[in-house]
Write a protein that holds these residues in place. Structure first.
Motif, PDB file in Angstrom:
ATOM      1  N   THR A 179       0.926  -1.403   0.058  1.00  0.00           N
ATOM      2  CA  THR A 179      -0.062   0.257  -0.093  1.00  0.00           C
ATOM      3  C   THR A 179       0.824   1.166  -0.083  1.00  0.00           C
ATOM      4  OG1 THR A 179      -0.335  -0.068   2.377  1.00  0.00           O
ATOM      5  CG2 THR A 179      -1.835  -1.218   1.123  1.00  0.00           C
TER       6      THR A 179
ATOM      7  N   GLU B 117       0.452   5.615   0.572  1.00  0.00           N
ATOM      8  CA  GLU B 117      -0.522   6.760   1.135  1.00  0.00           C
ATOM      9  C   GLU B 117      -0.765   7.776  -0.053  1.00  0.00           C
ATOM     10  OE1 GLU B 117      -0.897  10.106   4.746  1.00  0.00           O
ATOM     11  OE2 GLU B 117       0.968   8.385   4.688  1.00  0.00           O
TER      12      GLU B 117
ATOM     13  N   ASP C 117      -3.519  11.012  -0.602  1.00  0.00           N
ATOM     14  CA  ASP C 117      -4.493  11.811  -0.260  1.00  0.00           C
ATOM     15  C   ASP C 117      -4.889  11.170   1.562  1.00  0.00           C
ATOM     16  OD1 ASP C 117      -4.376  13.322  -2.263  1.00  0.00           O
ATOM     17  OD2 ASP C 117      -5.810  12.370  -3.366  1.00  0.00           O
ATOM     18  N   GLY C 118      -4.047  11.155   2.094  1.00  0.00           N
ATOM     19  CA  GLY C 118      -4.478  10.785   3.510  1.00  0.00           C
ATOM     20  C   GLY C 118      -4.934   9.436   3.684  1.00  0.00           C
ATOM     21  N   ASN C 119      -5.105   8.404   2.577  1.00  0.00           N
ATOM     22  CA  ASN C 119      -5.646   7.089   2.594  1.00  0.00           C
ATOM     23  C   ASN C 119      -4.686   6.185   1.967  1.00  0.00           C
ATOM     24  OD1 ASN C 119      -8.305   8.040   3.251  1.00  0.00           O
ATOM     25  ND2 ASN C 119      -8.452   8.525   1.053  1.00  0.00           N
ATOM     26  N   ASN C 120      -4.630   5.018   2.448  1.00  0.00           N
ATOM     27  CA  ASN C 120      -3.918   4.115   2.128  1.00  0.00           C
ATOM     28  C   ASN C 120      -4.507   3.174   0.899  1.00  0.00           C
ATOM     29  OD1 ASN C 120      -1.991   4.092   4.064  1.00  0.00           O
ATOM     30  ND2 ASN C 120      -3.103   2.958   5.431  1.00  0.00           N
ATOM     31  N   VAL C 121      -3.701   3.075  -0.240  1.00  0.00           N
ATOM     32  CA  VAL C 121      -4.125   2.856  -1.447  1.00  0.00           C
ATOM     33  C   VAL C 121      -3.304   1.489  -1.732  1.00  0.00           C
ATOM     34  CG1 VAL C 121      -4.531   3.341  -3.985  1.00  0.00           C
ATOM     35  CG2 VAL C 121      -4.749   4.928  -2.180  1.00  0.00           C
TER      36      VAL C 121
END
Length: 458
Positions: free
Chosen positions: A286, A288, A290-294
């Motif tokens: 994963t 990060e 935009d502040g999200n784990n992708v």
């Protein structure tokens, strides 16, 4: 005809007669082929049992649909909901029984050279008694003392046998590549169309390999992650390019005039498949954004439905065990076992180019016997045509490979057949190492005539 067929099947199950189908319109079958397919049937029955044992979905369905399931488990002393009959430990015990069965037959048939002896008769017949013996071996694994110690020791034995079976698979692939090129090149001496066929197939295979490489670059690499993916993808592509140049280099063709681009094309496609399988088996990564784990470096499923994953897993499982069965059967043919230095055939071969060269036997067998159904050719009148002990030994190794594969190698605690193709580091490294072993074996077959020219002189 029905009574004759029943007598034939009874002689097959309880005697040394060859097995055949009851339908007289079926094509003729050789006794040696019939025997190998019967052992393959035993192998697949146990394999399917192991798959069921590792499937929580099947376990739940059985609990819901089988009447008195809980009472039956209690009567069998199999624990609550038959817990001792499912999971990785049950698979280890069942595969232990199957491995013992084939190993004992391997020892039993050592140095069998004729099909007229009593040991050959046991090998080729008495299928009912052998089936009962197989069931007894598989059931006996559940009554072994010191279960915890057994599981730990047997795990390492299975890993060693599984790795050896992988090497045999790769050697068969290399032999298949050389055999294909040799057969079609021999046809090109008399018909130039075989040159066109060689060129076309080579072009198609290299195109598939390049397409696979581009696909993996698109979906399994990322600018900020997946360093191992980029590293090993570059290494494997580079090694494939090197062996392709080596195959057509003058120093190699001096000793192997038929060496061309078809062999490296086959090897390259297989290495790309193994690389894709390894990258798909690696645990997810994963990043990060935009502040999200992708999640990155995974094959995107657009629909996101669970059925899609089940279909992919099912197809992958069928392909995997199909390859295992093919390796077990084909490794004991004359040509393949000679390539593995187990069975040497010193008779000169008259090559005749065929599109399906690997499935045809040029030998004529005059003796036939028809028993109320399918005709059987007794092709071992003058002696065995394959190594009995080695045949059983390959199935012994195949049993260990199935055990390790179904239980996800060293990640066995939470293994499920539905997650067979999902990520684990052990599977990733095994498949990646298989790529390098395959390339090494092929490079060795190219350079060994140059290093030891006297051994390869005609």
């Amino acid at each position: 005809m029905c009574s004759a067929c029943c007598v034939s099947q009874l002689a097959c199950c309880c005697g040394s007669a060859a097995c055949s189908l009851c339908c007289g319109c079926c094509p003729k079958i050789k006794q040696s082929t019939s025997t190998r397919f019967m052992y393959a049937l035993f192998f697949m029955l146990v394999t399917v049992t192991c798959v069921i044992m590792m499937s929580p979905t099947v376990e739940t369905a059985m609990r819901e649909h089988i009447p008195f399931y809980t009472e039956m488990c209690h009567q069998l002393n199999a624990g609550e909901n038959c817990s001792t009959l499912v999971g990785y430990s049950a698979v280890y015990k069942v595969c232990f029984g199957m491995a013992c069965f084939f190993f004992l037959f391997s020892v039993f048939t050592i140095r069998v050279r004729t099909s007229t002896g009593c040991r050959a008769a046991v090998h080729n017949g008495f299928w009912f008694f052998k089936f009962v013996a197989l069931l007894a071996c598989c059931a006996g694994g559940f009554f072994l003392p010191n279960q915890d110690t057994f599981l730990k020791v047997w795990r390492y034995v299975g890993a060693a046998g599984g790795f050896l079976f992988l090497i045999i698979q790769l050697m068969l692939l290399v032999q298949f590549a050389h055999r294909w090129n040799q057969n079609w090149s021999s046809g090109a001496k008399y018909n130039k169309m075989w040159y066109a066929a060689l060129a076309f197939v080579t072009l198609v295979l290299f195109s598939v390999a390049v397409g696979a490489m581009v696909f993996m670059i698109m979906f399994y690499t990322h600018p900020e992650a997946c360093f191992l993916n980029k590293l090993f993808l570059g290494v494997n592509c580079g090694l494939c390019f090197i062996v392709s140049l080596l195959a057509i280099s003058p120093c190699i063709q001096t000793f192997q005039p038929t060496s061309g681009l078809l062999q490296p094309a086959i090897i390259t496609v297989y290495v790309m498949y193994l690389t894709f399988s390894a990258l798909a088996s690696k645990p997810i990564e994963t990043v990060e954004e935009d502040g999200n784990n992708v999640t990155v470096c995974v094959l995107p499923f657009k629909s996101g439905l669970k059925n899609d994953t089940n279909i992919v897993t099912g197809i992958g499982t069928v392909i995997l065990f199909g390859c295992i069965l093919y390796s077990c059967l084909i490794s004991t043919t004359k040509r393949s076992s000679a390539a593995l230095q187990v069975y040497r055939n010193d008779m000169p071969e008259n090559e005749r180019a065929r599109c399906c060269f690997c499935c045809v036997d040029d030998t004529d067998y005059d003796d036939e016997k028809t028993a109320g159904g399918q005709s059987v050719k007794y092709d071992e009148r003058d002696g065995t045509i394959y190594s009995y002990w080695y045949f059983h030994f390959v199935f012994f190794l195949g049993s260990l490979y199935v055990m390790m594969t179904v239980t996800n190698w060293f990640h066995y605690d939470n293994a499920k057949i539905e997650k067979l193709l999902e990520g684990s580091w052990s599977v990733f490294w095994i498949k990646m190492a298989s790529c390098w072993v395959c390339l090494f074996l092929y490079m060795w077959t190219l350079v060994v005539p140059m290093l030891f020219p006297k051994r390869f002189q005609a």
